[in-house]
Scaffold this motif. Structure first.
Motif, short mmCIF file in Angstrom:
data_model
loop_
_atom_site.label_atom_id
_atom_site.label_comp_id
_atom_site.label_asym_id
_atom_site.label_seq_id
_atom_site.Cartn_x
_atom_site.Cartn_y
_atom_site.Cartn_z
N GLU A 269 0.83 -1.21 0.00
CA GLU A 269 0.00 0.00 0.00
C GLU A 269 0.86 1.26 0.00
OE1 GLU A 269 -3.32 2.26 2.83
OE2 GLU A 269 -2.55 0.29 3.39
N LEU A 270 1.88 1.28 0.83
CA LEU A 270 2.68 2.49 0.98
C LEU A 270 3.61 2.73 -0.20
CD1 LEU A 270 3.69 2.09 4.74
CD2 LEU A 270 2.00 3.68 3.81
N ALA A 271 4.08 1.67 -0.83
CA ALA A 271 5.06 1.81 -1.91
C ALA A 271 4.42 2.12 -3.26
CB ALA A 271 5.91 0.55 -2.03
N ALA A 272 3.14 1.85 -3.41
CA ALA A 272 2.48 2.06 -4.70
C ALA A 272 2.75 3.48 -5.21
CB ALA A 272 0.97 1.82 -4.56
N PRO A 273 3.02 3.63 -6.52
CA PRO A 273 2.95 2.63 -7.59
C PRO A 273 4.24 1.87 -7.85
CG PRO A 273 3.35 4.77 -8.55
CD PRO A 273 3.27 4.99 -7.06
N LEU A 274 5.24 1.97 -6.96
CA LEU A 274 6.48 1.22 -7.18
C LEU A 274 6.21 -0.29 -7.07
CD1 LEU A 274 9.14 3.20 -5.11
CD2 LEU A 274 8.70 3.32 -7.56
N PRO A 275 6.95 -1.09 -7.84
CA PRO A 275 6.80 -2.54 -7.69
C PRO A 275 7.39 -3.03 -6.38
CG PRO A 275 8.59 -2.03 -9.21
CD PRO A 275 7.91 -0.73 -8.90
N VAL A 276 6.73 -4.00 -5.77
CA VAL A 276 7.18 -4.60 -4.52
C VAL A 276 7.40 -6.09 -4.76
CG1 VAL A 276 6.58 -5.16 -2.13
CG2 VAL A 276 6.00 -2.91 -3.08
N LEU A 277 8.63 -6.54 -4.54
CA LEU A 277 8.94 -7.96 -4.57
C LEU A 277 8.71 -8.53 -3.18
CD1 LEU A 277 12.29 -7.98 -6.59
CD2 LEU A 277 9.96 -8.23 -7.45
N LEU B 198 0.87 -8.29 -6.02
CA LEU B 198 2.29 -8.00 -6.18
C LEU B 198 2.82 -8.64 -7.46
CD1 LEU B 198 3.56 -8.33 -2.50
CD2 LEU B 198 2.63 -6.36 -3.68
N PRO B 199 3.83 -8.05 -8.08
CA PRO B 199 4.24 -8.52 -9.41
C PRO B 199 5.09 -9.77 -9.40
CG PRO B 199 5.56 -6.63 -8.76
CD PRO B 199 4.50 -6.79 -7.72
N HIS C 193 12.07 -27.12 -3.95
CA HIS C 193 11.62 -26.04 -3.07
C HIS C 193 11.24 -24.81 -3.90
CE1 HIS C 193 11.41 -24.04 0.87
NE2 HIS C 193 12.03 -23.01 0.33
N PHE C 194 12.05 -24.49 -4.87
CA PHE C 194 11.78 -23.33 -5.72
C PHE C 194 10.53 -23.55 -6.59
CE2 PHE C 194 16.59 -22.18 -5.80
CZ PHE C 194 16.50 -21.67 -4.52
N LEU C 195 10.41 -24.74 -7.14
CA LEU C 195 9.25 -25.04 -7.98
C LEU C 195 7.96 -24.97 -7.15
CD1 LEU C 195 10.69 -27.96 -10.11
CD2 LEU C 195 10.17 -25.64 -10.91
N HIS C 196 8.04 -25.40 -5.91
CA HIS C 196 6.89 -25.29 -5.00
C HIS C 196 6.51 -23.83 -4.79
CE1 HIS C 196 4.31 -25.96 -1.52
NE2 HIS C 196 5.08 -25.16 -0.79
N ALA C 197 7.50 -22.96 -4.63
CA ALA C 197 7.22 -21.54 -4.46
C ALA C 197 6.55 -20.96 -5.70
CB ALA C 197 8.51 -20.79 -4.16
N ALA C 198 7.03 -21.36 -6.87
CA ALA C 198 6.45 -20.87 -8.12
C ALA C 198 5.02 -21.37 -8.29
CB ALA C 198 7.31 -21.30 -9.30
N ASP C 199 4.79 -22.65 -8.02
CA ASP C 199 3.45 -23.23 -8.16
C ASP C 199 2.47 -22.60 -7.18
OD1 ASP C 199 4.38 -24.89 -10.16
OD2 ASP C 199 4.63 -26.63 -8.83
N SER C 200 2.93 -22.36 -5.96
CA SER C 200 2.04 -21.83 -4.92
C SER C 200 1.65 -20.39 -5.18
CB SER C 200 2.73 -21.93 -3.55
OG SER C 200 3.07 -23.25 -3.24
N SER C 201 2.60 -19.60 -5.63
CA SER C 201 2.32 -18.17 -5.82
C SER C 201 1.70 -17.87 -7.16
CB SER C 201 3.62 -17.37 -5.69
OG SER C 201 4.49 -17.65 -6.77
N GLN C 202 2.02 -18.69 -8.17
CA GLN C 202 1.58 -18.43 -9.55
C GLN C 202 2.04 -17.05 -10.02
OE1 GLN C 202 -0.23 -20.80 -11.66
NE2 GLN C 202 0.74 -21.98 -10.02
N LEU C 203 3.20 -16.64 -9.53
CA LEU C 203 3.78 -15.35 -9.89
C LEU C 203 5.19 -15.57 -10.45
CD1 LEU C 203 2.83 -13.19 -6.77
CD2 LEU C 203 1.84 -13.00 -9.06
N PRO C 204 5.69 -14.60 -11.23
CA PRO C 204 7.09 -14.67 -11.62
C PRO C 204 7.98 -14.72 -10.39
CG PRO C 204 5.94 -12.98 -12.88
CD PRO C 204 4.99 -13.43 -11.81
N VAL C 205 9.11 -15.41 -10.52
CA VAL C 205 9.99 -15.68 -9.38
C VAL C 205 11.38 -15.12 -9.63
CG1 VAL C 205 11.07 -17.47 -7.97
CG2 VAL C 205 8.72 -17.77 -8.78
N PHE C 206 11.92 -14.46 -8.61
CA PHE C 206 13.33 -14.11 -8.54
C PHE C 206 13.99 -15.07 -7.55
CE2 PHE C 206 11.67 -10.19 -10.24
CZ PHE C 206 12.71 -9.64 -10.98
N LEU C 207 14.94 -15.87 -8.01
CA LEU C 207 15.73 -16.63 -7.07
C LEU C 207 16.62 -15.66 -6.28
CD1 LEU C 207 16.79 -19.72 -9.21
CD2 LEU C 207 14.74 -19.39 -7.80
#
Length: 312
Positions: A70-78, A101-102, A122-136
């Motif tokens: 909320e506070l950072a908008a419109p900046l992207p928040v990872l 969030l993006p 572990h990483f694939l689980h994070a991607a599947d759970s969030s359904q969002l682009p991932v930064f390792l």
């Protein structure tokens, strides 16, 4: 991939001012984020290692994500959704998606040893759970496990990989990651705050750094000159940023970030871990020494900004 996913620039690995129980000091956080936005940062990493996420409950982390978004908008928040517990990774990933969030970031799970195959799962689980682009998020000096280049490549082939943040002492690893990113179409952000000219010379698109909480002007100047070709001399900013890094490195991370912020007058809240008298003495020395340096360099104190302006 969403156009809001950050692909370049200086992002603040955000310090979260909180009370001793880990509850956010939201007025102070609002002022801090407003200050960073006014300085021109390109985005925010919420709940990264600088944000002290291991000290926080899941509910506190969810509250922090919602508040920062909320506070950072419109900046992207990872959203850093890292945790040793897969169920918590999934819960935080769903929270990030629900907040709009993006992208999310994910570190290797700490404490127990991990094979690279297990890290990939572990990483694939994070991607599947969030359904969002991932930064390792590679920070082996904290997690105990390096993300090997083969694991990065395998994840990029199987998931929606936006990029990777490379932190820690293995600077040369940037080269392999950047080369792979060009092949696999992901970007590389660095956590090497004090080596930005080298980072950008190698081809990193930006930096996600804790020192952005302390001296965002210096980091942004180096980015614009080194990466975007803006006119200007990099040497004063580079030498000053190295001095900031050397000074705060007298204390352990991430309390050292808070000390640097305090030298600018930025509110930091209470430590979430116990602080010994010896560490407090070092902390106070950092505040004193950097306060003198900032005054000499003409970097104004945060608390010299009118409150209404800082929190706007």
């Amino acid at each position: 991939m969403s156009s809001k996913v950050p692909k370049k620039g200086i992002l603040a690995a955000l310090w979260l001012p909180a009370d001793a129980e880990g509850n956010l000091l939201k007025r102070e956080l609002a002022a801090n984020i407003a200050w960073l936005k006014a300085k021109g940062v390109y985005g925010i990493l919420a709940l990264g290692s600088t944000g002290e996420f291991p000290h926080m409950t899941v509910a506190q982390r969810q509250d922090a994500l919602a508040t920062v978004a909320e506070l950072a908008a419109p900046l992207p928040v990872l959203a850093n959704i890292s945790d040793i517990r897969p169920r918590v990774v999934a819960e935080l990933g769903r929270t990030a998606r629900q907040l709009g969030l993006p992208a999310v970031t994910i570190m290797t799970p700490g404490f127990y040893p991990n094979t690279q195959d297990d890290v990939l799962e572990h990483f694939l689980h994070a991607a599947d759970s969030s359904q969002l682009p991932v930064f390792l998020y590679n920070f082996p000096s904290l997690t105990g496990t390096r993300i090997n280049i083969g694991t990065v490549a395998a994840f990029a082939d199987r998931a929606n990989m936006a990029g990777i943040k490379q932190s820690g002492g293995e600077f040369e690893y940037h080269k392999e990651l950047i080369a792979l990113g060009r092949e696999k179409n992901f970007v590389v952000f660095s956590g090497a705050d004090t080596r930005l000219p080298e980072v950008f010379g190698l081809g990193a698109v930006g930096c996600i750094g804790g020192l952005a909480n302390i001296a965002p002007e210096l980091m942004l100047h180096l980015y614009k000159v080194c990466r975007e070709g803006a006119p200007g001399d990099i040497h004063p900013a580079f030498e000053r940023l190295k001095q900031v890094g050397d000074t705060v490195d007298r204390l352990t991370f991430p309390l050292n970030v808070a000390a640097g912020m305090a030298a600018r007058g930025v509110p930091t809240g209470e430590p979430k871990a116990r602080v010994s008298p010896s560490s407090q003495k070092i902390y106070d020395g950092i505040v004193r020494d950097l306060g003198v340096a900032f005054e000499q360099w003409g970097l104004p104190r945060f608390d010299a900004v009118p409150a209404a302006t800082a929190a706007r």
